[in-house]
Write an enzyme that holds these catalytic residues in place. Structure first.
Site, short mmCIF file in Angstrom:
data_model
loop_
_atom_site.label_atom_id
_atom_site.label_comp_id
_atom_site.label_asym_id
_atom_site.label_seq_id
_atom_site.Cartn_x
_atom_site.Cartn_y
_atom_site.Cartn_z
N HIS A 34 0.86 -1.18 0.00
CA HIS A 34 0.00 0.00 0.00
C HIS A 34 0.89 1.23 0.00
O HIS A 34 2.13 1.12 -0.01
CB HIS A 34 -0.96 -0.03 1.20
CG HIS A 34 -0.27 -0.27 2.51
ND1 HIS A 34 0.56 0.66 3.09
CD2 HIS A 34 -0.27 -1.34 3.34
CE1 HIS A 34 1.02 0.19 4.22
NE2 HIS A 34 0.55 -1.04 4.40
N GLY A 36 1.85 3.18 2.22
CA GLY A 36 2.87 3.22 3.28
C GLY A 36 4.16 2.56 2.82
O GLY A 36 5.26 3.13 2.95
N HIS A 37 4.04 1.35 2.23
CA HIS A 37 5.23 0.66 1.71
C HIS A 37 5.89 1.47 0.60
O HIS A 37 7.11 1.56 0.52
CB HIS A 37 4.83 -0.69 1.10
CG HIS A 37 4.25 -1.67 2.07
ND1 HIS A 37 2.96 -2.12 1.99
CD2 HIS A 37 4.81 -2.30 3.13
CE1 HIS A 37 2.74 -2.98 2.96
NE2 HIS A 37 3.82 -3.11 3.68
N GLN A 154 8.69 -2.28 16.55
CA GLN A 154 9.56 -3.05 15.65
C GLN A 154 10.84 -2.25 15.36
O GLN A 154 11.94 -2.80 15.34
CB GLN A 154 8.80 -3.35 14.37
CG GLN A 154 9.62 -3.88 13.22
CD GLN A 154 8.75 -4.43 12.11
OE1 GLN A 154 8.28 -5.55 12.20
NE2 GLN A 154 8.52 -3.66 11.06
O1 PAF Z 1 6.85 -4.83 9.08
C1 PAF Z 1 6.76 -5.89 8.42
O2 PAF Z 1 6.05 -5.96 7.40
C2 PAF Z 1 7.54 -7.11 8.85
O3 PAF Z 1 7.53 -7.24 10.24
C3 PAF Z 1 8.97 -7.16 8.29
C4 PAF Z 1 9.81 -6.00 8.79
C5 PAF Z 1 8.91 -7.14 6.77
C6 PAF Z 1 9.67 -8.46 8.71
O4 PAF Z 1 9.00 -9.59 8.24
#
Ligand code: PAF
Length: 285
Positions: A34, A36-37, A154
């Site tokens: 999406h 964000g990515h 994360q």
């Molecule tokens: O944020 C994510 O989509 C996942 O946790 C990641 C960093 C790709 C690791 O699988």
């Protein structure tokens, strides 16, 4: 845009880029891309000579009752989106390529902070994330890696193990991208019905109420949390609140009074979908 499916292929690609003296940016994703990515990818594109994105639904970060099977997978669509950003290579391995038979090595970040927030209800999640991100940074020989602020915990975990294990990769945190309603973009938003999705705007609304009180001078963490929780509780579509927390950022220590940079974070269910969101207080002050 090259599609790399094996460990050998990404290792060769990264080695060649390194030999040519190029900086490498890594954008790890689980696909179902999406805006964000794509923002992470554009940020990487602007900063690095070569950009490698990964699309891999990582089994080790999902608990037994979580959505690993159900998680959306649509690589053909993702590929088209990545073409528009100008990604150089995409690493899209099978689970057996990342975790072959006899695989038994994991990266565990042991700090207390990994048991807070999402770590409280997702006990193996960060071990899976730390393991796969270590492997991806290593495979891509990444100088820079890019993560979204939506998953702020994360980012804290990744920054911790990168520093502790002396991994020579800079971790970039990119601001949250939101839908017009204010809902943070997430691949999991599509699990919701249109009505749930509209009601899910309450997550950001509640954070904004907390932020407004902070901006007016409120520094008592309990009072700020009550304001946020109150708004969430008033929304009938919010079925369960996992947490409403304010912790220091990036160490995630408990606090009574908000001072310096602090993470105000929430997790709750809208219908059956678990959503998270956050705001960083005191940024740049
Ligand atoms: O944020 C994510 O989509 C996942 O946790 C990641 C960093 C790709 C690791 O699988």
């Amino acid at each position: 845009m090259k599609i790399l499916r094996t460990v050998k292929e990404i290792q060769e690609f990264a080695l060649n880029a390194k030999k040519a003296g190029r900086t490498i940016g890594l954008v790890p994703t689980m696909g179902a891309l999406h805006e964000g990515h794509l923002t992470l990818m554009r940020t990487a594109r602007a900063k690095c000579d070569v950009v490698i994105a990964s699309v891999f639904v990582n089994p080790t970060q999902f608990g037994p009752n979580e959505d690993y099977e159900k998680y959306p997978r649509r690589f053909a669509e993702d590929e088209k989106k990545m073409e528009t950003v100008g990604i150089d290579a995409v690493f899209h391995p099978e689970p057996s390529e990342m975790y072959p038979e006899r695989y038994c090595t994991y990266v565990t970040v042991e700090g207390d902070f990994t048991h807070k927030l999402c770590g409280a209800t997702r006990p193996i999640h960060f071990r899976g994330v730390a393991t796969v991100v270590t492997k991806l940074i290593n495979l891509a020989r990444a100088d820079e890696a890019f993560f979204g602020q939506k998953d702020a915990q994360q980012v804290c975990v990744v920054r911790r193990f990168v520093e502790d294990l002396n991994i020579n990769c800079h971790i970039n945190m990119v601001p949250i991208v939101r839908e017009p309603s204010g809902l943070a973009r997430s691949s999991r938003n599509e699990y919701m019905s249109p009505e749930e999705r509209a009601r899910a705007a309450v997550l950001y609304e509640s954070l904004k109420l907390g932020k407004a009180a902070y901006d007016k001078g409120e520094r008592d963490a309990e009072i700020l949390k009550k304001i946020v929780r109150g708004r969430l509780e008033a929304e009938p579509f919010v079925k369960q609140i996992d947490y409403v927390e304010i912790l220091t950022f990036p160490y995630l220590d408990d606090i009574k009074t908000v001072e310096g940079e602090c993470l105000m974070a929430i997790a709750c269910y809208v219908g059956k979908t678990r959503l998270i969101d956050n705001v960083i207080l005191g940024q740049g002050e």
